[in-house]
Design a protein around this motif. Structure first.
Motif, PDB file in Angstrom:
ATOM      1  N   VAL A   6       0.749  -1.364   0.401  1.00 34.94           N
ATOM      2  CA  VAL A   6      -0.174   0.135  -0.029  1.00 34.94           C
ATOM      3  C   VAL A   6       1.062   1.003  -0.070  1.00 34.94           C
ATOM      4  CG1 VAL A   6      -0.691  -0.169   2.543  1.00 34.94           C
ATOM      5  CG2 VAL A   6      -2.212   1.272   1.026  1.00 34.94           C
ATOM      6  N   GLY A   7       0.155   2.009  -1.074  1.00 34.92           N
ATOM      7  CA  GLY A   7       1.274   3.403  -0.764  1.00 34.92           C
ATOM      8  C   GLY A   7       1.440   4.415  -1.668  1.00 34.92           C
ATOM      9  N   PHE A   8       1.350   6.063  -1.112  1.00 37.86           N
ATOM     10  CA  PHE A   8       0.776   6.490  -2.101  1.00 37.86           C
ATOM     11  C   PHE A   8       1.592   7.505  -3.112  1.00 37.86           C
ATOM     12  CE2 PHE A   8       1.494   7.858   2.367  1.00 37.86           C
ATOM     13  CZ  PHE A   8       2.308   8.971   2.070  1.00 37.86           C
ATOM     14  N   LEU A   9       1.335   8.137  -3.697  1.00 38.26           N
ATOM     15  CA  LEU A   9       1.923   9.006  -5.062  1.00 38.26           C
ATOM     16  C   LEU A   9       1.243  10.502  -5.455  1.00 38.26           C
ATOM     17  CD1 LEU A   9       1.435   8.378  -8.571  1.00 38.26           C
ATOM     18  CD2 LEU A   9       0.976   6.337  -6.524  1.00 38.26           C
ATOM     19  N   PRO A  10       2.047  11.730  -5.650  1.00 31.39           N
ATOM     20  CA  PRO A  10       3.420  11.502  -5.289  1.00 31.39           C
ATOM     21  C   PRO A  10       3.888  11.669  -3.667  1.00 31.39           C
ATOM     22  CG  PRO A  10       2.441  13.204  -6.698  1.00 31.39           C
ATOM     23  CD  PRO A  10       1.612  12.572  -6.163  1.00 31.39           C
TER      24      PRO A  10
END
Length: 613
Positions: A552-556
């Motif tokens: 699970v991750g986010f960007l920018p």
């Protein structure tokens, strides 16, 4: 003699007069009875024979994605019926002509059209004058059926010479196959299986929502019935000029979702490839806007076709994103570190000795996948050290750790507008064992849904504020007027914005050189995220060889637009989140960011082969 005949004639005339008097008296009484005493009753009876109420069904509302693409719509359709008696011996030929149009097997249709005697529950023997052939037939198909019957030819020269046969054939062509008067609707899904677990489906004779948003928004989508009170002539034809009441139906409202069909398509196509590659039992992905909680995509495999939900097992219709729970594993370490930072108990530079990979606590050994010595809190996240996370959790303490777990949304439903959402498992403090404080900080002894995991990470991306996940944006009437708006809602501020930025800084190292998720690194966007590899629990303990891999991750990372979760259930072969889920995240993130036109925040760099975890 003459007098006797005259007397007899008079008596006969008198008798006739009396008879006529009685007859006219009876007729007068009957007229008075009908026109005066029974006038109201007979008037109502007459009206009952010529007046009837016709229910006007509302059209079910449509469902649109965020860009106005139609995901679900309804059409009025026909129920095709037949009078087998009117077909006589021609039923095999009629079955042969109509089977292709109805999409039925010829033998099956022939059996339905065959004239036969049936016995009613009361014991009466009757002919089968009414047979339902098929429901939910489109109007254009019914027109084809009508034309086919009108042009139906009979290879019998005697018909031209026999008026009775001519009348039989004429009636057969016109009235043997017909549409039921009751209106019906067919729910159509123009995008096929796209977003099936979110949309759900309708079913039954009532055309009501059974699962997904179709069920949750059913009262809004259904509308309100109207009616017409009409009078008919002797041939049952409506006399429009004598219509008594005409109350129009109110069609259902149209629902506009936060879901983006383009993003949903990207996610589903990548999940399909992942499912095939890893021979998994299931895969799930969710894409969220961290600032608003808007769900842009939510997908699961296996999936189903909402037009034919009965063709698959119930398990395939389950929305795993909100109904299934799993131990989050290392993704949960972000909760532990965020809580300790927020309480001021540690900084990212604080160091903990990780016992060279073996930590004895409460009579049990806790292991790391690599033997680590002194690690900073930042490096504990980078390397995903179980022992380091446990020691950070011990410094935070069980009561505060428990509170941060609850504040991040675990242990209770988040309130998304989808059926079946569960709150996961967070044991109350009184049920924690001595071992728990060393296991919970690394994502064991707790369970959450994929939705809870992605919303936890979205809270970190959103400067520490947890948002309520939003799937429906608004409801409009058929004229496009706004009826109801579902605004973005904040649940709570979990950690301070400064702490959220510190956690983000640590999470960025996970996809950098030396981190556990190099395969999630993007060329044009900075990513902050966390891998998770959890062994699946069963009766009596953990199940050997069965894992739940996630990323699970986010960007920018420093101005987040998207938070994405990918989870793979029981992958075969590799099972680490960094090897299985991270590459799928990368593909979804790259394609989605390009599709949405998110400005890049870095220049492309050469990516190295990733570590594993």
């Amino acid at each position: 003699m003459m007098e006797s005949a005259t007397s007899k004639g008079r008596r006969w005339l008198l008798a006739c007069a009396v008879f006529l008097l009685l007859a006219f008296s009876g007729l007068a009484y009957r007229l008075v009875d009908l026109q005066v005493y029974r006038h109201d009753q007979l008037r109502d009876t007459a009206r009952g024979n010529t007046t009837r109420t016709v229910i006007v069904h509302p059209r079910r509302g449509d469902i649109f994605d965020a860009n106005g693409n139609k995901l679900a719509t309804s059409r009025f359709v026909k129920t095709i019926c037949a009078d087998p008696v009117m077909l006589g011996s021609h039923y095999p030929a009629v079955a042969r002509a109509l089977a292709p149009l109805l999409g039925l097997e010829e033998k099956e249709l022939e059996a339905k059209l065959k004239p036969r005697l049936i016995r009613t529950p009361s014991g009466q023997v009757k002919t089968n004058r009414y047979v339902r052939l098929k429901r939910k037939v489109l109007p254009e198909v019914f027109e084809q059926i009508t034309r086919t019957m009108a042009e139906f030819s009979i290879d019998d020269p005697s018909v031209a010479l026999d008026r009775k046969k001519q009348r039989f054939v004429r009636d057969m062509r016109r009235r043997a196959v017909f549409a039921d008067r009751a209106e019906d609707q067919l729910r159509l899904y123009p995008a096929g299986t796209l977003g099936a677990h979110v949309l759900g489906f309708v079913g039954g004779d009532d055309h009501r929502g059974k699962e997904g948003l179709e069920a949750v928004l059913d009262s809004k989508l259904t509308g309100a019935r109207g009616w017409r009170v009409i009078e008919t002539d002797s041939r049952k034809r409506e006399q429009v000029e004598r219509r008594v009441q005409d109350v129009p139906a109110r069609n259902g409202l149209n629902a506009f979702l936060t879901l983006d069909a383009g993003v949903q398509n990207i996610v589903e196509s990548e999940l399909k490839l992942a499912m095939e590659k890893h021979l998994a039992a299931g895969v799930t992905a969710i894409v969220v806007r961290p600032r608003t909680g808007d769900v842009l995509a939510m997908a699961n495999l296996p999936t189903f076709d909402p037009r034919y939900p009965g063709d698959v097992e119930a398990a395939a219709r389950r929305n795993r994103a909100v109904t299934d729970t799993f131990e989050p594993g290392s993704t949960f370490k972000a909760v532990t570190v965020a809580g300790a930072l927020n309480e001021g108990l540690v900084t990212l530079e604080s160091r903990f000795h990780c016992s060279d990979g073996r930590f004895l606590y409460a009579g049990k050994i806790l292991r790391d996948h690599h033997p680590y010595g002194l690690l900073s809190v930042e490096k504990i996240i980078t390397k995903s050290s179980n022992i380091g996370s446990a020691k950070v959790g011990m410094r935070l303490g069980a009561p505060r750790l428990y509170q941060y777990i609850r504040d991040f949304g675990f242990g209770s439903r988040l309130g998304i507008q989808l059926p079946g959402e569960v709150g996961g498992i967070v044991h109350p403090l009184e049920k924690w064992t001595k071992l728990s404080i060393s296991r919970v900080p690394m994502g064991h002894e707790v369970a959450g849904t994929p939705l809870q995991i992605v919303m936890m990470m979205s809270a970190i991306a959103n400067e520490g504020r947890l948002m309520k996940p939003r799937i429906t944006d608004r409801l409009e009437d058929e004229q496009g007027r706004l009826v109801l708006k579902y605004p973005a809602k904040s649940i709570r501020q979990v950690v301070s914005p400064a702490v959220a930025r510190e956690v983000t800084k640590a999470l960025k190292t996970v996809v950098a050189l030396g981190g556990t998720a190099r395969r999630a690194e993007l060329d044009y966007y900075t990513v902050a995220g966390k891998t998770g590899t959890a062994q699946k629990a069963g009766r009596g303990g953990y199940i050997p060889g069965k894992y739940y891999a996630s990323f699970v991750g986010f960007l920018p990372a420093d101005r987040p637009e998207l938070c994405i979760l990918v989870a793979v259930d029981e992958p075969q072969g590799d099972y680490y989140g960094g090897l299985v889920a991270a590459p799928v995240f990368k593909k979804i993130a790259e394609r989605t960011a390009s599709y949405l036109g998110i400005p890049p925040d870095k220049k492309p760099e050469e990516s190295a082969a990733g570590d594993r975890h």
